[in-house]
Design a protein around this motif. Structure first.
Motif, short mmCIF file in Angstrom:
data_model
loop_
_atom_site.label_atom_id
_atom_site.label_comp_id
_atom_site.label_asym_id
_atom_site.label_seq_id
_atom_site.Cartn_x
_atom_site.Cartn_y
_atom_site.Cartn_z
N ARG A 100 0.87 -1.35 -0.04
CA ARG A 100 -0.18 -0.13 0.04
C ARG A 100 1.04 1.22 0.08
O ARG A 100 0.14 2.17 -0.28
CB ARG A 100 -1.16 0.09 0.98
N TYR A 101 2.17 1.25 0.31
CA TYR A 101 3.05 2.23 0.47
C TYR A 101 4.01 2.75 -0.59
O TYR A 101 4.32 3.54 -1.07
CB TYR A 101 3.69 2.22 1.68
N LEU A 102 4.64 1.39 -1.18
CA LEU A 102 5.77 1.26 -1.91
C LEU A 102 5.45 1.12 -3.59
O LEU A 102 4.00 0.59 -3.78
CB LEU A 102 6.54 0.31 -1.55
N ASP A 103 6.18 1.40 -4.33
CA ASP A 103 6.00 1.37 -5.79
C ASP A 103 6.85 -0.03 -6.14
O ASP A 103 6.70 -0.65 -7.27
CB ASP A 103 6.48 2.54 -6.43
N ALA A 104 7.72 -0.65 -5.30
CA ALA A 104 8.55 -1.62 -5.52
C ALA A 104 9.36 -1.95 -4.24
O ALA A 104 9.62 -1.14 -3.32
CB ALA A 104 9.59 -1.59 -6.40
N LEU A 105 9.44 -3.20 -4.07
CA LEU A 105 10.05 -3.83 -2.89
C LEU A 105 11.41 -4.70 -3.37
O LEU A 105 11.24 -5.52 -4.03
CB LEU A 105 9.34 -4.83 -1.89
N VAL A 106 12.52 -4.28 -2.97
CA VAL A 106 13.68 -4.87 -3.16
C VAL A 106 14.19 -5.68 -1.76
O VAL A 106 14.32 -5.16 -0.71
CB VAL A 106 14.93 -3.88 -3.53
N ILE A 107 14.56 -6.85 -2.05
CA ILE A 107 14.67 -7.74 -1.01
C ILE A 107 15.88 -8.61 -1.17
O ILE A 107 16.21 -9.27 -2.06
CB ILE A 107 13.49 -8.82 -0.65
N ARG A 108 16.72 -8.78 -0.14
CA ARG A 108 17.91 -9.69 0.29
C ARG A 108 17.54 -10.55 1.32
O ARG A 108 17.16 -10.12 2.27
CB ARG A 108 18.99 -8.80 0.44
N THR A 109 17.63 -11.62 1.05
CA THR A 109 17.01 -12.77 2.11
C THR A 109 17.60 -14.08 1.86
O THR A 109 18.76 -14.14 1.01
CB THR A 109 15.28 -12.58 2.29
N PHE A 110 17.16 -14.98 2.65
CA PHE A 110 17.89 -16.42 2.50
C PHE A 110 17.38 -17.05 1.53
O PHE A 110 17.44 -17.08 0.66
CB PHE A 110 17.65 -17.17 4.08
N GLY A 111 15.93 -18.00 1.92
CA GLY A 111 15.63 -18.75 1.09
C GLY A 111 14.83 -18.12 -0.24
O GLY A 111 14.11 -17.04 0.12
N GLN A 112 15.08 -18.67 -1.64
CA GLN A 112 14.17 -17.85 -2.65
C GLN A 112 12.62 -18.19 -2.44
O GLN A 112 11.96 -17.26 -2.77
CB GLN A 112 14.40 -19.12 -3.71
N GLU A 113 12.34 -19.24 -1.50
CA GLU A 113 10.74 -19.22 -1.40
C GLU A 113 10.41 -17.79 -0.62
O GLU A 113 9.21 -17.42 -0.50
CB GLU A 113 10.30 -20.28 -0.52
N ILE A 114 11.32 -17.07 0.11
CA ILE A 114 10.86 -15.94 0.88
C ILE A 114 10.30 -15.00 -0.28
O ILE A 114 9.40 -14.14 0.06
CB ILE A 114 11.90 -15.54 1.82
N VAL A 115 11.38 -14.69 -1.13
CA VAL A 115 11.04 -13.59 -2.00
C VAL A 115 9.89 -13.84 -2.83
O VAL A 115 8.84 -13.09 -3.39
CB VAL A 115 12.07 -13.24 -3.36
N GLU A 116 9.43 -15.32 -3.02
CA GLU A 116 8.19 -15.78 -3.83
C GLU A 116 7.13 -15.58 -2.81
O GLU A 116 6.14 -15.04 -3.64
CB GLU A 116 8.51 -17.32 -4.17
N GLU A 117 7.18 -15.56 -1.62
CA GLU A 117 6.16 -15.36 -0.88
C GLU A 117 5.59 -13.69 -0.71
O GLU A 117 4.42 -13.57 -1.00
CB GLU A 117 6.28 -15.78 0.82
N TYR A 118 6.89 -12.92 -0.80
CA TYR A 118 6.28 -11.45 -0.87
C TYR A 118 5.63 -11.14 -2.22
O TYR A 118 4.80 -10.36 -2.42
CB TYR A 118 7.71 -10.57 -0.62
N ALA A 119 6.25 -11.73 -3.12
CA ALA A 119 5.88 -11.82 -4.25
C ALA A 119 4.33 -12.02 -4.56
O ALA A 119 3.31 -11.37 -5.22
CB ALA A 119 6.53 -12.15 -5.63
N ASP A 120 3.91 -13.20 -4.17
CA ASP A 120 2.67 -13.98 -4.15
C ASP A 120 1.55 -12.67 -3.30
O ASP A 120 0.42 -12.76 -3.81
CB ASP A 120 2.44 -15.15 -3.29
#
Ligand code: CP
Ligand code: NVA
Length: 312
Positions: A100-120
């Protein structure tokens, strides 16, 4: 800036076709030219880019902040330790709020499934700034650097030494896409992720690429256009077994002696941070073949291209 990538997530290079990768790098080259002549390129005025980093970063953090600023957007750093994430707020709630606040989110994290969950859970684009599995932003900058230095986009041999992890995987992905030879030197027992191997096998059949694992560093560097080194102990799991890795990987180093078998005009690359005396000698990173700081600069130009193309 018009683009059919608008709104698209950038989670792995496997989600893009070869011509799309070429197009993104062409845009990055144009941004580099504009930056060089100090020409304004504020395509994202008024936009807000969130940067959520769960692992340390120098290049990716600062290059994304600079890229967003040059585009006229406001980058904001989201420290996970002071967010409710640290007290157990679920990703699916965090993601819908950030959306609701951002136009894009850039993420550095551990498992690939974490960025996939944000994207979902987000409508806005999510951009992978490194996971254990892949480092797509590094892969783009690496290709751009190779193309600039070699003056061609095909017929490349890469000799790689270092952890079989995110950076290696992203190089394997682009090498298989562009039909490159990539020799990966590593001690037995350190193998690539199955998801990457499946993609690379399939893609190599179509592109004519040859991705080879060897225990012999000189075999990897023989006739190489590019010698690429990376740490033996990546952030996360590998770092926790650093002592074992220092023993297992001893000798798996790029240096002035074992690169004499590479082509005379080979370039030395490293995603950085690098460890002198481990995966590379001081002489090779400081020597005349080294392009590591141009490579680091290209992170900003390629990330700028990605932001300009995906952010609405
Ligand atoms: N190469 C790279 O991603 O560097 P940082 O960890 O400093 O971002
Ligand atoms: N493979 C390294 C890359 C750092 C940019 C790591 O994950 O630590």
């Amino acid at each position: 800036m018009r683009s059919y990538f608008k709104g698209k997530d950038f989670l792995t290079l496997m989600d893009f076709r070869r011509d799309e990768i070429e197009y993104i790098i062409d845009v990055a080259l144009e941004f580099k030219r504009l930056f060089g002549v100090r020409a304004p390129h504020e395509f994202l005025k008024g936009r807000v880019i969130g940067l959520l980093f769960e692992k340390p970063s120098t290049r990716t953090r600062v290059s994304f902040m600079a890229a967003a600023s040059h585009l006229g957007a406001t980058p904001i750093q989201l420290n996970p330790n002071v967010m409710q994430l640290s007290r157990g707020e679920p990703i699916k709630d965090t993601a819908r709020v950030l959306d609701r606040y951002l136009d894009a989110l850039v993420i550095r994290t551990f498992g690939q499934e974490i960025v996939e969950e944000y994207a979902d859970w987000m409508v806005r684009p999510v951009i992978n700034a490194l996971t254990d599995l892949t480092h797509p932003m590094q892969g783009l900058a690496d290709l751009m650097t190779i193309w600039e230095y070699k003056g061609r986009r095909r017929r490349i041999k890469l000799g790689y030494v270092g952890d079989i992890w995110n950076v290696c995987h992203s190089l394997m992905i682009v090498s298989s896409m562009f039909g490159y030879e990539m020799y990966i030197a590593r001690p037995k027992g350190y193998e690539a992720d199955k998801r990457i191997l499946e993609y690379v096998d399939d893609m190599s059949k179509r592109s004519g690429a040859n991705i080879v694992f060897t225990e012999d560093v000189e075999e990897a560097f023989k006739d190489a256009d590019v010698v690429y080194a990376n740490t033996w102990h990546s952030m996360g799991g590998p770092e926790a077994e650093k002592d074992k890795r220092l023993r297992d990987w001893s000798g798996y180093q790029a240096n002035e002696d074992n690169t004499v078998v590479a082509k005379d005009d080979f370039i030395f690359m490293h995603c950085l941070p690098g460890y002198r005396g481990e995966e590379m000698s001081d002489g090779i990173i400081e020597g005349s073949h080294s392009v590591v700081f141009d490579q680091a600069e290209n992170r900003m130009h390629t990330e700028k291209a990605v932001l300009a193309l995906v952010v609405e």
